[in-house]
Design a protein around this motif. Structure first.
Motif: not given
Length: 363
Positions: A6-15
Protein backbone atom coordinates in the motif's frame (compact mmCIF):
# COMPACT_ATOMS: atom_id res chain seq x y z
CA UNK A 1 14.05 -4.66 -1.32
CA UNK A 2 10.42 -5.68 -0.82
CA UNK A 3 7.96 -3.55 -2.79
CA UNK A 4 5.34 -1.71 -0.70
CA UNK A 5 1.86 -3.19 -0.92
CA UNK A 6 0.00 0.00 0.00
CA UNK A 7 1.41 3.40 -0.95
CA UNK A 8 0.14 6.84 -0.06
CA UNK A 9 1.89 9.36 -2.30
CA UNK A 10 1.62 13.05 -1.39
CA UNK A 11 -1.86 12.52 0.06
CA UNK A 12 -3.74 15.61 1.19
CA UNK A 13 -7.20 15.87 2.68
CA UNK A 14 -9.06 19.14 3.11
CA UNK A 15 -12.44 19.90 4.62
CA UNK A 16 -13.30 23.15 2.88
CA UNK A 17 -10.28 25.38 3.38
CA UNK A 18 -9.06 23.42 6.40
CA UNK A 19 -6.23 20.94 5.73
CA UNK A 20 -6.49 17.74 7.78
CA UNK A 21 -3.80 15.62 6.10
CA UNK A 22 -0.75 17.39 4.69
CA UNK A 23 1.36 15.79 1.97
CA UNK A 24 1.39 12.32 3.54
CA UNK A 25 3.83 9.76 2.13
CA UNK A 26 3.49 6.33 3.66
CA UNK A 27 4.23 2.77 2.52
CA UNK A 28 2.91 -0.45 4.03
CA UNK A 29 4.37 -3.89 3.33
CA UNK A 30 2.18 -6.87 2.50
CA UNK A 31 1.30 -8.78 5.67
CA UNK A 32 2.65 -6.03 7.92
CA UNK A 33 1.03 -4.71 11.09
CA UNK A 34 1.27 -0.94 10.83
CA UNK A 35 -0.07 1.23 13.64
CA UNK A 36 -1.20 4.81 13.00
CA UNK A 37 -0.57 6.53 16.33
CA UNK A 38 -1.11 10.07 17.51
CA UNK A 39 -3.21 12.43 19.62
CA UNK A 40 -6.89 13.07 18.93
CA UNK A 41 -7.39 15.14 15.79
CA UNK A 42 -4.02 14.28 14.23
CA UNK A 43 -5.58 12.72 11.11
CA UNK A 44 -4.99 9.03 11.74
CA UNK A 45 -8.65 7.94 11.40
CA UNK A 46 -9.07 10.13 8.31
CA UNK A 47 -6.05 8.41 6.77
CA UNK A 48 -7.56 4.99 7.50
CA UNK A 49 -10.90 6.01 6.01
CA UNK A 50 -9.20 7.22 2.82
CA UNK A 51 -7.53 3.81 2.47
CA UNK A 52 -10.94 2.18 3.00
CA UNK A 53 -12.60 4.44 0.42
CA UNK A 54 -14.90 6.05 2.98
CA UNK A 55 -13.27 9.48 2.50
CA UNK A 56 -12.31 11.12 -0.76
CA UNK A 57 -8.70 12.14 -1.36
CA UNK A 58 -8.25 15.87 -2.01
CA UNK A 59 -4.93 15.40 -3.82
CA UNK A 60 -2.23 12.77 -4.16
CA UNK A 61 -2.54 9.08 -5.03
CA UNK A 62 -3.34 5.88 -3.16
CA UNK A 63 -2.00 2.61 -4.59
CA UNK A 64 -2.72 -0.95 -3.52
CA UNK A 65 -0.58 -3.61 -5.19
CA UNK A 66 0.46 -0.94 -7.76
CA UNK A 67 -3.16 -0.20 -8.69
CA UNK A 68 -4.39 3.38 -8.25
CA UNK A 69 -7.37 3.27 -5.88
CA UNK A 70 -8.52 6.92 -5.66
CA UNK A 71 -11.68 6.34 -7.68
CA UNK A 72 -12.37 2.72 -6.70
CA UNK A 73 -15.55 2.33 -4.60
CA UNK A 74 -15.13 1.17 -1.00
CA UNK A 75 -16.99 -2.08 -1.68
CA UNK A 76 -14.50 -3.05 -4.37
CA UNK A 77 -11.28 -2.46 -2.44
CA UNK A 78 -11.01 -5.89 -0.77
CA UNK A 79 -10.75 -4.36 2.69
CA UNK A 80 -12.40 -5.18 6.01
CA UNK A 81 -12.87 -2.51 8.65
CA UNK A 82 -13.60 -2.63 12.37
CA UNK A 83 -14.93 0.59 13.87
CA UNK A 84 -14.69 2.00 17.38
CA UNK A 85 -18.46 1.67 17.91
CA UNK A 86 -18.53 -1.90 16.43
CA UNK A 87 -21.39 -0.92 14.01
CA UNK A 88 -23.38 -4.12 14.61
CA UNK A 89 -26.91 -4.51 13.28
CA UNK A 90 -29.15 -4.50 16.39
CA UNK A 91 -31.92 -6.57 14.72
CA UNK A 92 -29.58 -9.39 13.67
CA UNK A 93 -28.21 -12.23 15.75
CA UNK A 94 -24.47 -12.73 16.22
CA UNK A 95 -24.41 -15.35 13.45
CA UNK A 96 -26.30 -13.10 11.03
CA UNK A 97 -24.13 -10.08 11.87
CA UNK A 98 -20.99 -12.07 11.11
CA UNK A 99 -22.33 -13.60 7.88
CA UNK A 100 -24.22 -10.57 6.53
CA UNK A 101 -21.44 -9.36 4.23
CA UNK A 102 -20.86 -12.87 2.90
CA UNK A 103 -24.55 -13.25 2.07
CA UNK A 104 -24.63 -9.88 0.31
CA UNK A 105 -21.65 -10.98 -1.80
CA UNK A 106 -23.48 -14.22 -2.63
CA UNK A 107 -20.94 -16.58 -1.08
CA UNK A 108 -22.40 -20.08 -1.14
CA UNK A 109 -24.09 -21.39 2.00
CA UNK A 110 -21.54 -24.14 2.74
CA UNK A 111 -18.63 -21.67 2.58
CA UNK A 112 -20.47 -19.19 4.80
CA UNK A 113 -21.05 -21.89 7.41
CA UNK A 114 -17.41 -22.98 7.24
CA UNK A 115 -16.14 -19.42 7.78
CA UNK A 116 -18.73 -18.74 10.47
CA UNK A 117 -17.74 -21.83 12.44
CA UNK A 118 -14.05 -20.97 12.22
CA UNK A 119 -14.26 -17.33 13.37
CA UNK A 120 -16.67 -18.20 16.19
CA UNK A 121 -14.13 -20.72 17.44
CA UNK A 122 -11.15 -18.33 17.08
CA UNK A 123 -12.88 -15.52 18.98
CA UNK A 124 -14.56 -17.67 21.64
CA UNK A 125 -18.13 -16.82 20.61
CA UNK A 126 -19.45 -20.37 20.94
CA UNK A 127 -22.97 -20.42 22.37
CA UNK A 128 -23.64 -16.78 21.48
CA UNK A 129 -24.65 -17.33 17.85
CA UNK A 130 -28.37 -16.65 18.39
CA UNK A 131 -28.00 -13.70 20.75
CA UNK A 132 -28.58 -10.09 19.70
CA UNK A 133 -26.05 -7.25 20.28
CA UNK A 134 -28.16 -5.85 23.15
CA UNK A 135 -27.61 -9.13 25.02
CA UNK A 136 -23.80 -8.98 24.75
CA UNK A 137 -21.10 -7.34 26.85
CA UNK A 138 -18.79 -4.74 25.33
CA UNK A 139 -16.04 -7.33 24.91
CA UNK A 140 -18.40 -9.76 23.19
CA UNK A 141 -19.63 -7.07 20.79
CA UNK A 142 -16.05 -6.19 19.96
CA UNK A 143 -15.29 -9.83 19.16
CA UNK A 144 -18.39 -10.07 16.94
CA UNK A 145 -17.19 -7.02 14.99
CA UNK A 146 -13.76 -8.61 14.60
CA UNK A 147 -15.34 -11.92 13.56
CA UNK A 148 -17.42 -10.21 10.87
CA UNK A 149 -14.30 -8.61 9.39
CA UNK A 150 -12.23 -11.79 9.59
CA UNK A 151 -14.94 -13.87 7.91
CA UNK A 152 -14.74 -11.60 4.87
CA UNK A 153 -11.12 -12.81 4.39
CA UNK A 154 -9.99 -9.53 2.86
CA UNK A 155 -6.33 -8.90 2.13
CA UNK A 156 -6.40 -5.63 4.09
CA UNK A 157 -7.70 -5.36 7.65
CA UNK A 158 -8.36 -1.81 8.89
CA UNK A 159 -9.04 -1.22 12.59
CA UNK A 160 -10.12 2.18 13.93
CA UNK A 161 -9.57 2.17 17.72
CA UNK A 162 -11.56 -1.07 18.08
CA UNK A 163 -10.55 -1.64 21.72
CA UNK A 164 -11.11 1.86 23.10
CA UNK A 165 -14.46 0.96 24.70
CA UNK A 166 -13.01 -1.97 26.66
CA UNK A 167 -11.58 -1.93 30.17
CA UNK A 168 -7.85 -2.41 30.73
CA UNK A 169 -7.92 -6.20 31.31
CA UNK A 170 -10.19 -6.85 28.33
CA UNK A 171 -7.92 -4.76 26.11
CA UNK A 172 -4.94 -6.94 27.00
CA UNK A 173 -6.90 -10.08 26.07
CA UNK A 174 -8.18 -8.51 22.86
CA UNK A 175 -4.64 -7.52 21.81
CA UNK A 176 -3.59 -11.16 22.17
CA UNK A 177 -6.53 -12.23 20.00
CA UNK A 178 -5.58 -9.71 17.30
CA UNK A 179 -2.02 -11.02 17.20
CA UNK A 180 -3.36 -14.58 16.97
CA UNK A 181 -5.64 -13.57 14.07
CA UNK A 182 -2.72 -12.02 12.22
CA UNK A 183 -0.60 -15.12 12.72
CA UNK A 184 -3.43 -17.22 11.24
CA UNK A 185 -4.36 -15.08 8.24
CA UNK A 186 -1.36 -12.77 7.61
CA UNK A 187 -3.53 -9.91 6.35
CA UNK A 188 -2.07 -6.45 6.03
CA UNK A 189 -3.14 -4.77 9.29
CA UNK A 190 -3.47 -1.01 9.62
CA UNK A 191 -4.47 -0.17 13.16
CA UNK A 192 -5.43 3.27 14.50
CA UNK A 193 -4.96 4.13 18.16
CA UNK A 194 -3.98 6.96 20.49
CA UNK A 195 -2.73 4.40 23.03
CA UNK A 196 1.05 4.04 22.87
CA UNK A 197 1.01 0.68 24.70
CA UNK A 198 -1.26 -0.76 22.01
CA UNK A 199 1.01 0.69 19.34
CA UNK A 200 4.17 -0.76 20.88
CA UNK A 201 2.69 -4.24 21.42
CA UNK A 202 0.76 -4.60 18.14
CA UNK A 203 2.87 -2.82 15.54
CA UNK A 204 5.68 -4.13 13.38
CA UNK A 205 6.11 -0.42 12.67
CA UNK A 206 4.53 2.74 14.06
CA UNK A 207 3.52 5.76 11.98
CA UNK A 208 3.33 8.60 14.49
CA UNK A 209 1.26 11.57 13.32
CA UNK A 210 0.59 15.07 14.62
CA UNK A 211 -1.57 17.80 13.07
CA UNK A 212 -1.97 15.88 9.82
CA UNK A 213 1.76 15.35 9.33
CA UNK A 214 3.80 12.16 9.63
CA UNK A 215 6.38 12.67 12.38
CA UNK A 216 8.13 9.30 12.33
CA UNK A 217 7.77 5.87 10.71
CA UNK A 218 9.85 3.14 12.32
CA UNK A 219 9.86 0.09 14.58
CA UNK A 220 8.52 0.39 18.14
CA UNK A 221 12.11 0.05 19.41
CA UNK A 222 13.44 2.93 17.33
CA UNK A 223 10.39 5.09 17.97
CA UNK A 224 11.10 4.80 21.70
CA UNK A 225 14.90 4.84 21.68
CA UNK A 226 15.73 7.04 18.66
CA UNK A 227 12.94 9.61 18.33
CA UNK A 228 13.10 11.74 15.19
CA UNK A 229 12.07 14.96 16.91
CA UNK A 230 10.92 16.50 20.20
CA UNK A 231 7.25 15.63 19.58
CA UNK A 232 8.03 11.92 19.20
CA UNK A 233 10.27 11.93 22.29
CA UNK A 234 7.54 13.52 24.42
CA UNK A 235 4.58 11.55 23.02
CA UNK A 236 6.10 8.08 23.45
CA UNK A 237 6.71 6.95 27.02
CA UNK A 238 5.11 7.46 30.42
CA UNK A 239 6.08 9.59 32.28
CA UNK A 240 6.99 11.84 29.38
CA UNK A 241 10.56 12.56 28.32
CA UNK A 242 12.25 15.42 30.19
CA UNK A 243 13.07 18.33 27.87
CA UNK A 244 15.80 20.88 28.68
CA UNK A 245 17.35 23.73 26.74
CA UNK A 246 21.16 23.54 26.48
CA UNK A 247 24.02 25.23 24.68
CA UNK A 248 27.22 23.56 23.51
CA UNK A 249 30.49 25.41 24.08
CA UNK A 250 34.10 24.24 24.41
CA UNK A 251 33.08 20.61 24.84
CA UNK A 252 30.43 21.27 27.48
CA UNK A 253 26.65 21.12 27.53
CA UNK A 254 25.66 24.30 29.35
CA UNK A 255 22.31 24.75 31.03
CA UNK A 256 21.75 28.16 32.68
CA UNK A 257 24.35 28.11 35.45
CA UNK A 258 25.45 24.48 35.44
CA UNK A 259 27.28 22.40 32.84
CA UNK A 260 28.49 18.88 32.13
CA UNK A 261 31.16 17.65 29.68
CA UNK A 262 29.63 16.25 26.50
CA UNK A 263 30.56 12.67 25.57
CA UNK A 264 32.87 12.33 22.56
CA UNK A 265 30.19 10.92 20.26
CA UNK A 266 27.88 13.85 20.96
CA UNK A 267 30.70 16.35 20.39
CA UNK A 268 31.23 14.93 16.91
CA UNK A 269 27.53 15.12 16.05
CA UNK A 270 27.15 18.65 17.39
CA UNK A 271 30.08 19.81 15.26
CA UNK A 272 28.48 18.16 12.21
CA UNK A 273 25.14 19.83 12.96
CA UNK A 274 26.84 23.25 13.33
CA UNK A 275 24.15 24.19 15.82
CA UNK A 276 25.20 25.02 19.40
CA UNK A 277 21.63 25.80 20.56
CA UNK A 278 20.09 22.47 21.41
CA UNK A 279 17.26 20.69 23.19
CA UNK A 280 18.25 17.80 25.44
CA UNK A 281 15.79 14.96 26.00
CA UNK A 282 16.20 12.33 28.70
CA UNK A 283 13.65 9.77 29.83
CA UNK A 284 12.81 9.60 33.55
CA UNK A 285 14.19 6.06 33.83
CA UNK A 286 17.59 7.31 32.58
CA UNK A 287 17.95 10.05 35.20
CA UNK A 288 19.97 8.73 38.15
CA UNK A 289 19.31 10.45 41.48
CA UNK A 290 21.30 10.34 44.71
CA UNK A 291 21.75 12.14 48.02
CA UNK A 292 25.50 12.29 47.48
CA UNK A 293 27.36 14.29 44.86
CA UNK A 294 29.04 12.29 42.10
CA UNK A 295 31.29 13.15 39.19
CA UNK A 296 29.44 15.37 36.66
CA UNK A 297 26.27 15.32 38.74
CA UNK A 298 23.93 18.30 38.97
CA UNK A 299 21.69 19.28 41.85
CA UNK A 300 17.99 20.03 42.25
CA UNK A 301 15.23 20.23 44.84
CA UNK A 302 12.42 17.68 45.16
CA UNK A 303 9.06 19.36 44.53
CA UNK A 304 6.69 16.37 44.67
CA UNK A 305 6.45 12.59 44.63
CA UNK A 306 4.23 10.49 42.36
CA UNK A 307 3.24 6.93 43.28
CA UNK A 308 3.49 4.38 40.43
CA UNK A 309 2.91 1.26 42.53
CA UNK A 310 6.20 -0.59 42.13
CA UNK A 311 8.23 2.64 41.77
CA UNK A 312 8.12 6.33 42.57
CA UNK A 313 8.28 9.30 40.29
CA UNK A 314 10.54 11.89 41.89
CA UNK A 315 9.89 15.33 40.42
CA UNK A 316 12.49 17.97 41.17
CA UNK A 317 13.32 21.48 40.02
CA UNK A 318 16.57 22.32 38.28
CA UNK A 319 17.32 25.88 37.15
CA UNK A 320 13.65 26.67 36.80
CA UNK A 321 12.79 23.45 34.94
CA UNK A 322 10.93 20.43 36.29
CA UNK A 323 12.56 17.02 35.83
CA UNK A 324 11.09 13.59 36.58
CA UNK A 325 13.21 10.63 37.67
CA UNK A 326 12.10 7.06 38.38
CA UNK A 327 13.28 5.59 41.66
CA UNK A 328 13.02 2.19 43.34
CA UNK A 329 13.67 3.83 46.73
CA UNK A 330 10.66 5.13 48.62
CA UNK A 331 12.23 7.50 51.17
CA UNK A 332 12.44 10.70 49.13
CA UNK A 333 10.96 13.80 50.74
CA UNK A 334 9.56 16.99 49.26
CA UNK A 335 11.93 19.93 49.70
CA UNK A 336 15.13 17.92 50.04
CA UNK A 337 18.17 18.60 47.86
CA UNK A 338 19.25 15.80 45.55
CA UNK A 339 21.98 15.20 43.00
CA UNK A 340 21.26 13.75 39.58
CA UNK A 341 23.19 12.46 36.60
CA UNK A 342 22.13 12.12 32.97
CA UNK A 343 23.00 8.89 31.14
CA UNK A 344 24.46 10.33 27.93
CA UNK A 345 24.22 6.95 26.19
CA UNK A 346 20.44 7.21 26.58
CA UNK A 347 19.82 10.92 26.00
CA UNK A 348 18.67 12.72 22.85
CA UNK A 349 19.81 16.02 21.34
CA UNK A 350 17.58 18.03 19.02
CA UNK A 351 18.17 21.15 16.94
CA UNK A 352 16.44 23.95 18.84
CA UNK A 353 15.17 25.61 15.63
CA UNK A 354 13.80 22.56 13.78
CA UNK A 355 13.25 20.35 16.90
CA UNK A 356 14.63 17.43 14.84
CA UNK A 357 17.30 15.05 16.13
CA UNK A 358 20.92 15.79 15.27
CA UNK A 359 21.51 12.02 15.14
CA UNK A 360 22.76 9.33 17.52
CA UNK A 361 26.42 8.58 18.34
CA UNK A 362 26.17 4.83 17.73
CA UNK A 363 24.54 5.10 14.30
Amino acid sequence: MEQPYIRLNNICKNYGNSPVIKDLNLSVRKGERLVLLGPSGCGKSTTLRMIAGLETISSGNLYVDNKRMNDIAAGKRNVSMVFQDYALYPHMTVAKNISYGLRVNKINHEEIQRRLKKVISILHLDGLEQRYPRDLSGGQRQRVALARSIAKQSDIFLLDEPLSNLDAQMRIGARKELLKIHQLYHQTFIYVTHDQIEAMTLGDRIALMDKGTLQMLDTPYNTYNRPSNVFVAKFIGTPSTNILGVQFKDGFLIFKEASIPAAEGWVRLIHQAKQPDLILGIRPEHVQISRTEKENSLNGTVSRIEEYGNQLGVIFTFEGAEITAISDHRDWKEGEEIFFSIDQKKMYLFDRTTTRTIGYPDE
